[in-house]
Scaffold this motif. Sequence first.
Motif, short mmCIF file in Angstrom:
data_model
loop_
_atom_site.label_atom_id
_atom_site.label_comp_id
_atom_site.label_asym_id
_atom_site.label_seq_id
_atom_site.Cartn_x
_atom_site.Cartn_y
_atom_site.Cartn_z
N PRO A 182 0.74 -1.23 0.05
CA PRO A 182 0.08 -0.08 -0.11
C PRO A 182 0.70 1.35 0.02
O PRO A 182 0.53 2.31 -0.48
N ALA A 183 1.96 1.16 0.61
CA ALA A 183 2.87 2.54 0.67
C ALA A 183 3.32 2.72 -0.73
O ALA A 183 3.61 4.08 -1.16
N GLN A 184 3.81 1.73 -1.35
CA GLN A 184 4.14 1.83 -2.79
C GLN A 184 3.06 2.76 -3.75
O GLN A 184 3.36 3.36 -4.54
N LEU A 185 2.03 2.00 -3.65
CA LEU A 185 0.63 2.53 -4.29
C LEU A 185 0.50 3.99 -3.94
O LEU A 185 0.40 4.78 -4.75
N ASP A 186 0.61 4.27 -2.61
CA ASP A 186 0.38 5.65 -2.17
C ASP A 186 1.47 6.63 -2.78
O ASP A 186 1.28 7.83 -3.12
N ASN A 187 2.71 6.12 -3.00
CA ASN A 187 3.86 6.80 -3.61
C ASN A 187 3.23 7.05 -4.98
O ASN A 187 3.70 8.38 -5.50
N THR A 188 2.75 6.15 -5.72
CA THR A 188 2.52 6.55 -6.99
C THR A 188 1.42 7.65 -7.14
O THR A 188 1.63 8.43 -8.10
N VAL A 189 0.51 7.42 -6.28
CA VAL A 189 -0.82 8.44 -6.11
C VAL A 189 0.10 9.92 -6.03
O VAL A 189 -0.33 10.93 -6.69
N ALA A 190 0.96 9.98 -4.92
CA ALA A 190 1.68 11.15 -4.71
C ALA A 190 2.33 11.73 -5.91
O ALA A 190 2.44 13.00 -6.25
N GLY A 191 3.17 10.93 -6.79
CA GLY A 191 3.56 11.20 -7.97
C GLY A 191 2.72 11.80 -8.87
O GLY A 191 2.89 12.82 -9.67
N MET A 192 1.42 11.42 -8.88
CA MET A 192 0.49 11.64 -9.93
C MET A 192 0.14 13.24 -9.54
O MET A 192 -0.32 13.95 -10.49
N ASN A 252 -6.67 18.00 -13.63
CA ASN A 252 -6.29 18.22 -12.29
C ASN A 252 -6.11 16.96 -11.49
O ASN A 252 -6.30 15.84 -11.92
N ALA A 253 -5.16 17.16 -10.42
CA ALA A 253 -4.76 15.82 -9.58
C ALA A 253 -6.08 15.04 -9.33
O ALA A 253 -6.04 13.91 -9.56
N PHE A 254 -7.18 15.56 -8.98
CA PHE A 254 -8.20 14.97 -8.26
C PHE A 254 -8.91 14.17 -9.53
O PHE A 254 -9.26 13.01 -9.15
N ASP A 255 -9.06 14.65 -10.72
CA ASP A 255 -9.63 13.94 -11.78
C ASP A 255 -8.89 13.00 -12.05
O ASP A 255 -9.11 11.81 -12.57
N ARG A 256 -7.24 13.15 -12.25
CA ARG A 256 -6.65 12.36 -12.92
C ARG A 256 -6.35 11.04 -11.89
O ARG A 256 -6.38 9.86 -12.24
N ILE A 257 -6.35 11.19 -10.45
CA ILE A 257 -6.54 10.11 -9.60
C ILE A 257 -7.53 9.38 -9.79
O ILE A 257 -7.58 8.21 -9.47
N ARG A 258 -8.96 9.95 -10.00
CA ARG A 258 -9.98 9.53 -9.99
C ARG A 258 -9.94 8.41 -11.09
O ARG A 258 -10.46 7.30 -11.21
N ALA A 259 -9.59 8.96 -12.35
CA ALA A 259 -9.41 7.98 -13.45
C ALA A 259 -8.46 6.89 -13.25
O ALA A 259 -8.84 5.92 -13.75
N MET A 260 -7.44 7.03 -12.60
CA MET A 260 -6.61 5.91 -12.20
C MET A 260 -7.27 4.82 -11.33
O MET A 260 -7.28 3.68 -11.54
N ARG A 272 -8.17 6.45 0.98
CA ARG A 272 -8.98 7.63 1.66
C ARG A 272 -9.27 8.48 0.59
O ARG A 272 -10.23 9.18 0.64
N ILE A 273 -8.47 8.70 -0.36
CA ILE A 273 -8.84 9.77 -1.47
C ILE A 273 -9.99 9.00 -2.32
O ILE A 273 -10.91 9.86 -2.55
N GLY A 274 -10.12 7.88 -2.45
CA GLY A 274 -11.28 7.30 -2.99
C GLY A 274 -12.47 7.48 -2.14
O GLY A 274 -13.57 7.88 -2.66
N ALA A 275 -12.62 7.42 -0.97
CA ALA A 275 -13.56 7.42 0.00
C ALA A 275 -14.07 9.17 0.11
O ALA A 275 -15.15 9.61 -0.07
N TYR A 276 -13.03 9.74 -0.10
CA TYR A 276 -13.30 11.46 -0.10
C TYR A 276 -13.98 11.87 -1.61
O TYR A 276 -14.84 12.37 -1.63
N ARG A 277 -13.12 11.23 -2.73
CA ARG A 277 -13.98 11.49 -3.90
C ARG A 277 -15.37 11.17 -3.93
O ARG A 277 -16.27 11.80 -4.40
N GLY A 278 -15.74 9.95 -3.22
CA GLY A 278 -17.17 9.61 -3.27
C GLY A 278 -18.11 10.49 -2.66
O GLY A 278 -19.16 10.92 -3.18
#
Length: 450
Positions: free
Chosen positions: A194-204, A223-231, A434-440
């Motif tokens: 999960p930490a590696q996945l979070d690093n990838t999101v941070a890079g996005m 924007n980052a919100f939309d691009r992370i949502r797409a990911m 957490r970003i997924g829950a916030y996005r919802g």
Amino acid sequence: MSVQRLVRGLLAGVLVAAASGCVVVSSGGTEPRRPVPPGGLGRMNNASANAVPGDVVTGALRDVERFWSAAYPRVAGGAAFTPIKGGYHPYTRSDPAPACGGQAAAYQPNAFYCPAGDFVAWDAETLIPQLYSDFGPLLVGFVMAHEYGHAIQSRLGVTEQPTVVLEQQADCFAGAWTADVLAGRSTAFKSVTPAQLDNTVAGMLLLRDEPGTAAQNPQAHGNAFDRIRAMQDGVEKGVSLCADYRADNVPVTEVPFTTQEEAATGGDLPYAQAVDALSKDAQAYWARAYPQLTGQPWETLGVQAFESGSAPSCPAPDSSAGGAAFYCPDGDFIAFDDEQLGQQLYQRIGDNAVGMLLGDLFARAVQDRRGAQTQDRAGQLAVDCFAGAWTNDLLTRDPAAGIRLSPGDLDEAVAALLAFGRAGSQQEASAFDRIGAYRGGVLKGLPSCS
């Protein structure tokens, strides 16, 4: 975790995606802005310190091809997958990328797919070493999967869409590949944490448009919100959903600044005004929303900003942000370290990072008052969804009715969540979750949280 360690990794720079079908490091055409990566040091011009093992990029591309050989027939009516024919091309200042469509490319810290030559090229001197050094190999793989996503669009014949939709579709395709990696089928990436996945999101976060870019801009990537949502769409729902991305079904939140003053300030209120206005707005929101949620009236919640080392007494605080902020059930108030947390969030991210902090604390009070948990994984995700529901109200209300969000504010919230919520164990809610829950909560409002 100390507050100093918490804020050290806050992402202050912007790597702006500024050309169709590519990831590019630019801030308008000269020198790139230098990000502050999680380790705290930007080494954008020290390629030797950032050397990428030769098989990271090539291994990622081979793995992406493996993925599409199985996935492509599902979105292409059974047609067989045809790998890229024009090859893969790392480039540097002294060894430039091949010409694309007859046009020679000037050096940029960039990665791109060229449909005319059916090839992928990437900057092996600056961009990829920087991303590898600061965020790890999975982000490098994601960037390559994104570029390959543009090759898939070309093969599917779905390129007649706005650029912002095509870019997010490529993010979604890359997310579907990421899900395949997480499922253990990758030949190049094993046991992703999960930490590696979070690093990838941070890079996005660093591969986003500058705040104030209009979605209609032909250069817009999102924007980052939309691009992370797409990911996350790709990770959670797979390539079939990604293949159906169109301008009429992709939720795009990217908007331009509406006034010169807003553009000049980046949409940020002065710090003290932001704390006051956001606290009052959250209070007013929950006065309306809490009765809908519980059938009970909302009682005014105390808000205290304290000096470092002088936190108000609380026997059993419900802590957030590494302990620098908390909800106190006994006294029924929220509190946060003003200088080392509140002001740091404001200075290094923006005013809505403070809004995310307050949204988190108010949501903890909501959970406690309704007799629900916050410290387990489900409770934390409920907190994030409730914070998103308040954001939804800010987004959808009449602009004349109180404060509103400005361009960049959703990205500021995401950056704050990344600072608060990096995964430390398999049992914790990761920043990705957490970003997924916030996005919802942001996109669907309060009903999605109950």
